[in-house]
Design an enzyme around this catalytic site. Structure first.
Site, PDB file in Angstrom:
ATOM      1  CG  HIS A  23     -62.885 -76.336 112.367  1.00 11.33           C
ATOM      2  ND1 HIS A  23     -62.008 -75.324 112.040  1.00 11.33           N
ATOM      3  CD2 HIS A  23     -62.196 -77.484 112.255  1.00 11.33           C
ATOM      4  CE1 HIS A  23     -60.835 -75.853 111.747  1.00 11.33           C
ATOM      5  NE2 HIS A  23     -60.912 -77.160 111.864  1.00 11.33           N
ATOM      6  CB  SER A  65     -57.721 -74.801 105.115  1.00  9.14           C
ATOM      7  OG  SER A  65     -56.541 -75.216 105.761  1.00  9.14           O
TER       8      SER A  65
END
Ligand code: PAF
Length: 280
Positions: A39, A187
């Site tokens: 991210h 993840s």
């Protein structure tokens, strides 16, 4: 400094209107929180390209098939905001649920075709939830650019299609998957792996790498699948949802490697569903 956190769309609109008036470009990074380096790489890409950067954090109930999965999804807002501090994002939008799904909400955005296979097959309705929330986030943020990871490659293609089909004036930018040192794709779900499962998780990426080599040497997917399946299962995975080669644009199924081919995998390890994909 920690970026301001806004929780309703009126405040968000007031802020973006000021930026628009000053002719500043806006980039949005939609997330469900539990931020990791993947991210942060999207936020950095947005920081580099846009005058203003909004990171959204919303655990979207509409895209979960399993209530337990929704309940167990990691929620780490304070830590997320601290992680974004060094990147210098302008605003974090953490909408209250009624800002996305107000009372009486009755609209679903559904992209046909691209959603029928891979994760769409294993998780019916999941991509309707994604397309619906992403179209709302695009319209609420009025961003010019949106940043998505190639880790969720099918999602990236679906979002591109949706923005194009609905004439949403936004450019969707795909950014490379970020991996742990042992190759495991980053993840938020990796946080749910037990210590033992974490040791075996990289086997999925290892098997995909060796599949790629064989495919590039001319092998057909059907011939080399059984050995790859056996390696994944021997590492302790419980179930493979899919391990397939597909076209990188229309996602049609392929047997032999060709330009734009990609390998896609989803498999369950100790109750956690891991997905990955690589270019062939
Ligand atoms: O990739 C995700 O985290 C989610 O699917 C997204 C794009 C933020 C929509 O909820």
């Amino acid at each position: 400094m920690i970026a301001p956190i806004l929780r309703n769309r009126a405040d968000l609109r007031a802020q973006t209107a000021i930026w628009r008036k000053a002719d500043e470009t806006i980039g949005v990074v939609p997330t469900m929180g539990a931020l990791h380096q993947g991210h942060l790489s999207l936020a950095r890409a947005a920081r580099k390209k846009c005058d203003r950067v909004i990171v959204t954090i919303f655990v979207n109930p509409m895209q979960f098939n399993d209530p337990d999965d929704l309940r167990n999804y990691p929620r780490t807002e304070d830590a997320d905001a601290r992680k974004l501090e060094s990147i210098g994002v302008d605003l974090i939008y953490v909408p209250d649920a009624d800002q996305i799904y107000p009372h009486g909400f009755a609209t679903t955005v559904s992209v046909s075709g691209l959603t029928d296979m891979l994760c769409g097959e294993a998780r019916p309705g999941h991509f309707d939830g994604v397309a619906t929330v992403v179209s709302k986030l695009f319209s609420q943020t009025s961003a010019d650019f949106a940043f998505f990871g190639e880790k969720d490659y099918q999602q990236l293609q679906i979002v591109r299609r949706m923005a194009m089909d609905l004439d949403i004036p936004i450019e969707v930018i795909g950014c490379p998957t970020i991996r742990e040192e042992d190759g495991l794709a980053m993840s938020s779900r990796n946080l749910l792996l037990s210590d033992r499962a974490r040791v075996y998780a990289p086997v999925l990426a290892e098997v995909m790498e060796s599949l790629r080599e064989k495919l590039l040497a001319g092998a057909a997917m059907g011939d080399i699948y059984p050995e790859s399946e056996a390696r994944i299962m021997a590492a302790g995975f419980n179930k493979i949802d899919y391990l397939e080669m597909r076209d990188g644009v229309d996602l049609s199924l392929l047997q032999k490697a060709k330009p734009q081919a990609r390998l896609f995998a989803a498999a369950w390890l100790a109750g956690v569903r891991l997905i990955d994909n690589i270019a062939v």
